[in-house]
Each structure stands twice: as structure tokens, then as C-alpha cells.
Design an enzyme around this catalytic site. Structure first.
Site, PDB file in Angstrom:
ATOM      1  N   CYS A 149      -5.628  -2.740   2.708  1.00 54.17           N
ATOM      2  CA  CYS A 149      -5.276  -2.686   4.124  1.00 54.17           C
ATOM      3  C   CYS A 149      -6.483  -2.879   5.052  1.00 54.17           C
ATOM      4  CB  CYS A 149      -4.518  -1.404   4.434  1.00 54.17           C
ATOM      5  SG  CYS A 149      -3.512  -1.522   5.953  1.00 54.17           S
ATOM      6  N   GLU A 158       0.832  -1.199   0.000  1.00 49.63           N
ATOM      7  CA  GLU A 158       0.000   0.000   0.000  1.00 49.63           C
ATOM      8  C   GLU A 158       0.875   1.260   0.000  1.00 49.63           C
ATOM      9  OE1 GLU A 158      -3.646   1.858   2.726  1.00 49.63           O
ATOM     10  OE2 GLU A 158      -2.156   0.545   3.643  1.00 49.63           O
ATOM     11  N   LYS A 217     -10.404   2.613  -1.510  1.00 43.26           N
ATOM     12  CA  LYS A 217     -10.490   1.968  -0.200  1.00 43.26           C
ATOM     13  C   LYS A 217     -11.795   2.333   0.502  1.00 43.26           C
ATOM     14  CE  LYS A 217      -7.524   1.447   3.917  1.00 43.26           C
ATOM     15  NZ  LYS A 217      -6.181   1.834   4.432  1.00 43.26           N
TER      16      LYS A 217
END
Length: 304
Positions: A154, A44, A117
Site C-alpha cells: 500500500c 492488503e 511494510k
């Protein structure tokens, strides 16, 4: 498109300069491709330090639009040269909004689309809500030259709903670029094994391999406070790949740069998923509480 795919995860430490990190990432992508990898996952936000350690206005200027993004363009050229699929993690500017995004680059260099995300954490050392709006793309999968791939980022990896959504959309491999390490308020708290187990569970529950690429090294924030001083995170490394039952099939250590890989038979996995009946026996009519924050069965528009 072959029914067999070799997937690699890259683990690396980050320098201050974007060009240094991009050079390092490209070198490791080339190592992976030379070893037979067809899909290569980078960590990331790999072009720089994990700036979310602090909340600093200057770091908001790091964001760039996907169209013409120099990192995306560079790695699209690498993907086309090597014939590999590259999910490229970047800080995206889209009008007034800023997102933590992955541009999925196919093996011919085509940018197939972007995932933003969905789950944004916020805590000491991980102040992502300062930098990123919650993603608005929904969970997505892409038909690539080397399989149908789902990508989370993540904090998304802690949510089984995200993995299940991608599996329902037909993902054959789940990819999670990540930046996870120690917690500045309590550096002795080690979440590494918990982090791994939750994703191993996603693999087992959906009969889909999971790949996680993390960074290594210790990074120190530039802003301090009276309680904690300068925040510091030592990233766990420990990047890994699982098989469809959640068993670890390749793993890196906590500190070293690494390229790890595994090969998956996608046709065999499709047959296994059908045989187990995990998706046949689902009961979405009973999952109403998942649609609310408090677990109630309240439907929008109805009186409580």
C-alpha cells in the site's frame, strides 16, 4: 522456472468475519488459477475490514505470529494444491512489535519469507501508526517457482525508492497489495488516478510490470468524534496490471469483485532492460540527498 509468467490480481469486498473473507479469497484464487494464473495477489489485510479507520485497543489483538498463523497456513495449503505463488497479507505479531506484513508463499506451499511494510501512513481514516511499527526487513525480492518477485504494501507504492530498490535486487514483477479509497475529511477528493499513475511510473522507470490489488466497498468505523462522526471509506477498487512501460494491460472497475490477469515474457523484459541502459547509466554517487530526510548531503557522523 519458465520465462513466461501469468499474474492475477484479486479485487474483493470484506465482511466482518475472517472466515467469510478467507473463503471468498480462496474461491477467487481458485478462479485465477483455473484461468492460468501462476502468481495471485490478494488485497492488503484481506481477512477483515480495514480496522485502521479507527484507533481501537481491541483491534491490536488481531495480530498473530507468522509461524502458525492460521491464514498463512491455510493459503500455503492452497498454494501447494494449485501450484501458485501467493503473497499473503496479514497483521503480524513479533514479540512486542506489530507489523503490517506479507508472507510470500511459493508454489509448493513453502513460506519463503516475510516483508514488513516500510512506510506507515497516519491520517484520519488511515491511522496505521497506531497499529504498526515501521518494517525492519528492508525491501526484499524472492526467487519463486514463477519468477523473481518484489512485494511492497500500500503506502510503499507512493515511494519510487522502494520500487527502484526492488528492481536493483532483481525483481521481475512488482506486487502491491493495497487498501486505498476516499478520505474521511473530504470524501469528494478522488486519489484513484494519482494512485495509479505513480505506480505506472515505477513500472516505466524500472521496465518492470506492476500489479496492484485493492478492495472495494464502503466500510464504516465504529468510533466517532464530534467533527467527523463515524469515519467512512469507500475503497477505489480499480485494481490493475501494467506492462513494463507502465501501460495498463488489465484493470478492474471501482465497485465489483474481480479477478484480472496478464502474461509477461520475463526473458524479453530482461533483454529490454539491458538494451535501455537505465541501470547502466545510474549515478548512485550523486544520490546522497536521498539518504537524508531534508535532502541535504549530510553524512552521518560529519559536522553540519
Amino acid at each position: 522456472m519458465s520465462d513466461t509468467v501469468t499474474v492475477a490480481a484479486v479485487q474483493m469486498a470484506m465482511a466482518a468475519e475472517a472466515y467469510t473473507n478467507e473463503d471468498r479469497a480462496e474461491r477467487l484464487v481458485r478462479v485465477a488459477a483455473a484461468s492460468g494464473a501462476q502468481v495471485v495477489l490478494l488485497p492488503e489485510l484481506f481477512t477483515g475490514p480495514y480496522f485502521c479507520i479507527d484507533a481501537r485497543p481491541d483491534d491490536l489483538a488481531r495480530a498473530r505470529p507468522i509461524a502458525g498463523h492460521p491464514t498463512v497456513e491455510r493459503f500455503a495449503a492452497v498454494a501447494a494444491e494449485l501450484g501458485v505463488v501467493l503473497p499473503v497479507s496479514v497483521y503480524e505479531a513479533a514479540g512486542p512489535a506489530l507489523f503490517n506484513s506479507v508472507a510470500v508463499v511459493d508454489a509448493d506451499g513453502t513460506v519463503l519469507g516475510t516483508y514488513r511494510k516500510s512506510h506507515i501512513p497516519d491520517g484520519p481514516g488511515y491511522t496505521e501508526k497506531y497499529y504498526f511499527s515501521p518494517g525492519d526487513t528492508g525491501f526484499r525480492v524472492w526467487d519463486t517457482a514463477h519468477g523473481r518477485l518484489g512485494v511492497g504494501i500500500c503506502w510503499d507504492q507512493w515511494f519510487p525508492e522502494a520500487a527502484r530498490a526492488m528492481a536493483l535486487l532483481g525483481a521481475e514483477v512488482l506486487l502491491y497489495p493495497t487498501a486505498i479509497g476516499t478520505e474521511p475529511p473530504d470524501p469528494s477528493w478522488d486519489s484513484r488516478d494519482h494512485w495509479r499513475r505513480v505506480m505506472q511510473g515505477h513500472a516505466a522507470a524500472n521496465l518492470v510490470p506492476v500489479v496492484a490489488a485493492n478492495r472495494v466497498g464502503t466500510e464504516r468505523g465504529v468510533s466517532g468524534d464530534d467533527v467527523l462522526g463515524h469515519r467512512e471509506i469507500t475503497f477505489h477498487g480499480s485494481s490493475f496490471l501494467t506492462d513494463p512501460t507502465g501501460a495498463l494491460v488489465a484493470e478492474a472497475d471501482r465497485t465489483a469483485e474481480a479477478v484480472i490477469s496478464a502474461t509477461f515474457d520475463l526473458a524479453e523484459q530482461r533483454a529490454e532492460r539491458r538494451a535501455w541502459g537505465l541501470f547502466r547509466d545510474r549515478r548512485p554517487d550523486l544520490y546522497g540527498p536521498l539518504l537524508t530526510l531534508d535532502g541535504s548531503t549530510y553524512a552521518p557522523g560529519a559536522d553540519r
